[in-house]
Design a protein around this motif. Structure first.
Motif, short mmCIF file in Angstrom:
data_model
loop_
_atom_site.label_atom_id
_atom_site.label_comp_id
_atom_site.label_asym_id
_atom_site.label_seq_id
_atom_site.Cartn_x
_atom_site.Cartn_y
_atom_site.Cartn_z
N SER A 117 0.80 -1.23 0.00
CA SER A 117 0.00 0.00 0.00
C SER A 117 0.83 1.28 0.00
O SER A 117 0.29 2.37 -0.21
N GLY A 118 2.12 1.16 0.27
CA GLY A 118 2.94 2.36 0.40
C GLY A 118 2.85 2.97 1.79
O GLY A 118 3.12 4.16 1.96
N ALA A 119 2.50 2.16 2.78
CA ALA A 119 2.45 2.64 4.16
C ALA A 119 3.82 2.47 4.81
O ALA A 119 4.72 1.83 4.25
N PHE A 120 3.97 3.04 6.01
CA PHE A 120 5.22 2.95 6.76
C PHE A 120 4.95 2.21 8.06
O PHE A 120 3.97 2.47 8.75
N LEU A 121 5.84 1.26 8.40
CA LEU A 121 5.69 0.48 9.62
C LEU A 121 7.05 0.36 10.28
O LEU A 121 8.04 0.04 9.63
N GLU A 122 7.08 0.62 11.59
CA GLU A 122 8.30 0.39 12.36
C GLU A 122 7.94 -0.22 13.70
O GLU A 122 6.85 0.02 14.24
N HIS A 123 8.87 -1.01 14.23
CA HIS A 123 8.67 -1.65 15.53
C HIS A 123 10.01 -1.69 16.24
O HIS A 123 10.99 -2.21 15.70
N HIS A 124 10.08 -1.08 17.43
CA HIS A 124 11.32 -1.10 18.20
C HIS A 124 10.97 -0.91 19.67
O HIS A 124 9.80 -0.85 20.07
N HIS A 125 12.01 -0.80 20.52
CA HIS A 125 11.83 -0.73 21.96
C HIS A 125 12.44 0.54 22.57
O HIS A 125 12.46 0.68 23.80
N ASP A 126 12.93 1.44 21.74
CA ASP A 126 13.73 2.58 22.19
C ASP A 126 12.86 3.81 22.44
O ASP A 126 12.42 4.48 21.49
N LEU A 127 12.64 4.14 23.70
CA LEU A 127 11.85 5.33 24.04
C LEU A 127 12.57 6.62 23.65
O LEU A 127 11.94 7.67 23.56
N GLY A 128 13.86 6.53 23.42
CA GLY A 128 14.60 7.70 22.97
C GLY A 128 14.39 8.02 21.51
O GLY A 128 14.82 9.07 21.04
N LYS A 129 13.72 7.13 20.79
CA LYS A 129 13.48 7.33 19.37
C LYS A 129 11.99 7.41 19.05
O LYS A 129 11.56 6.99 17.98
N LEU A 130 11.22 7.95 19.98
CA LEU A 130 9.80 8.14 19.70
C LEU A 130 9.61 9.15 18.58
O LEU A 130 10.30 10.18 18.55
N PRO A 131 8.69 8.91 17.68
CA PRO A 131 8.44 9.89 16.62
C PRO A 131 7.79 11.15 17.18
O PRO A 131 7.18 11.13 18.25
N ARG A 132 7.93 12.22 16.48
CA ARG A 132 7.33 13.49 16.87
C ARG A 132 6.16 13.81 15.94
O ARG A 132 6.06 13.31 14.83
N HIS A 133 5.28 14.68 16.42
CA HIS A 133 4.17 15.19 15.60
C HIS A 133 3.28 14.08 15.05
O HIS A 133 2.88 14.10 13.88
N VAL A 134 2.96 13.11 15.91
CA VAL A 134 2.07 12.04 15.48
C VAL A 134 0.62 12.51 15.58
O VAL A 134 0.31 13.49 16.28
N ASP A 135 -0.26 11.81 14.91
CA ASP A 135 -1.69 12.14 14.95
C ASP A 135 -2.41 11.41 16.08
O ASP A 135 -3.39 11.93 16.62
N VAL A 136 -1.93 10.22 16.40
CA VAL A 136 -2.61 9.36 17.38
C VAL A 136 -1.57 8.74 18.30
O VAL A 136 -0.55 8.23 17.83
N VAL A 137 -1.83 8.77 19.60
CA VAL A 137 -1.08 8.00 20.58
C VAL A 137 -2.03 6.96 21.14
O VAL A 137 -3.14 7.28 21.57
N TYR A 138 -1.60 5.70 21.15
CA TYR A 138 -2.48 4.60 21.51
C TYR A 138 -1.75 3.70 22.50
O TYR A 138 -0.60 3.30 22.28
N THR A 139 -2.42 3.35 23.59
CA THR A 139 -1.89 2.35 24.49
C THR A 139 -3.02 1.42 24.92
O THR A 139 -4.20 1.70 24.69
N THR A 140 -2.66 0.30 25.55
CA THR A 140 -3.63 -0.67 26.02
C THR A 140 -3.22 -1.17 27.40
O THR A 140 -2.11 -0.93 27.86
N ARG A 141 -4.12 -1.88 28.01
CA ARG A 141 -3.85 -2.46 29.32
C ARG A 141 -2.66 -3.42 29.24
O ARG A 141 -2.58 -4.25 28.33
N TRP A 142 -1.74 -3.30 30.17
CA TRP A 142 -0.56 -4.17 30.16
C TRP A 142 -0.91 -5.61 30.44
O TRP A 142 -0.38 -6.51 29.81
#
Length: 309
Positions: free
Chosen positions: A202-227
């Motif tokens: 589709s031409g979308a972008f996907l990333e998966h990592h564990h580094d809180l120091g590399k959080l993206p900026r200017h996102v549209d949505v922040v999403y979390t769930t129950r641990w």
């Protein structure tokens, strides 16, 4: 005619995912609802406790004109040894659709769906929560008027909700999905591989990592769930120390949000003070409770398609 099951988003093509999301958005606008399920009977088989998913499917079915028959964890002869396949064949004589929630694998639902005349809908399994992803995308679509060009930051456990999101959002062109999880609590490799294929197509972008120091900026949505997904305690007794830095608080929201317009999502139930702080969940950016409403509109979209096509 083969039944239109909704067991995994992998089984549904991208155009159908889009149509289901758009139908949920339309249902969310209110107004008179056509009784497309009048005279139909929808069964609801929940092995575990549920507030939103059970209620959303029951009310959604009734709003569409269906009658609802509910089964608890010990109500069917499965508890005395009848096979899943035989149970599916029997229930297909009576029901027009069956909604199932379990803490077990989706293979259990596939066994019930083997009769292939009664649609079976996955209202959450251990691996995936497909109707939650449809509700999530409907909420985002409603907020921004589209899904294309939307950037979602998911932060927290790589659970069944995260898996469904990863299998849904990258179907839409120019979307961006950043998944940031604690080490050893990420998404399964098979889910990431499939999501990457969708993103490439589709031409979308996907990333998966564990580094809180590399959080993206200017996102549209922040999403979390129950641990503690589905209330299942992690086997590592020190798991909480790995998760604590991933709490979504206002400082994190300020760090990653746009100057205006960024929204916060949570699939609920929330463990306040753990994965999210009160000032975020109850704050002006939160649309988590509107998101809960869209669990019903997504249920309506899925039921209407599964039963009527």
């Amino acid at each position: 005619m083969r039944a239109r099951h909704v067991l995994s988003l992998v089984d549904i093509d991208g155009d159908r995912v889009r149509r289901l999301v758009e139908a949920a958005v339309v249902f969310g606008r209110g107004g008179e609802v056509e009784k497309t399920l009048a005279g139909k009977i929808v069964g609801s088989f929940f092995r575990k406790t549920s507030t939103r998913t059970r209620t959303s499917f029951a009310t959604g079915a009734m709003r569409l004109g269906a009658s609802v028959l509910t089964f608890g964890p010990d109500d069917l002869q499965l508890s005395t040894g009848e096979t899943l396949e035989d149970t599916g064949r029997v229930l297909a004589n009576y029901l027009d659709a069956l909604v199932i929630r379990t803490n077990d694998a989706v293979s259990e639902m596939r066994a019930i769906a083997a009769q292939n005349t009664m649609p079976v809908i996955n209202a959450m399994s251990k691996e995936e929560h497909p109707t939650q992803a449809l509700a999530d995308l409907a909420t985002i679509h409603e907020a921004f008027g589209q899904l294309e060009d939307v950037h979602v930051l998911y932060i927290g456990e790589g659970n069944n909700t995260a898996a469904a999101l990863a299998l849904a959002l990258p179907r839409f062109p120019k979307t961006r999905l950043s998944i940031v999880t604690p080490p050893n609590y990420g998404l399964p490799a098979a889910v990431l591989q499939q999501a990457a294929r969708y993103a490439e197509q589709s031409g979308a972008f996907l990333e998966h990592h564990h580094d809180l120091g590399k959080l993206p900026r200017h996102v549209d949505v922040v999403y979390t769930t129950r641990w503690l997904t589905m209330g299942v305690v992690h086997s590592d007794p020190n798991w909480m120390s790995a998760f604590r830095p991933y709490t979504v608080n206002q400082a994190l929201m300020d760090r990653v949000s746009k100057p205006r317009g960024t929204i916060f999502l949570h699939d609920l139930p929330a463990m306040r003070g753990y994965e999210v702080e009160n000032d975020v969940l109850d704050g002006p950016q939160s649309v988590a409770f509107r998101q809960a409403f869209h669990k019903m509109t997504a249920a309506m979209a899925v039921l209407d398609w599964s039963v009527n096509g």
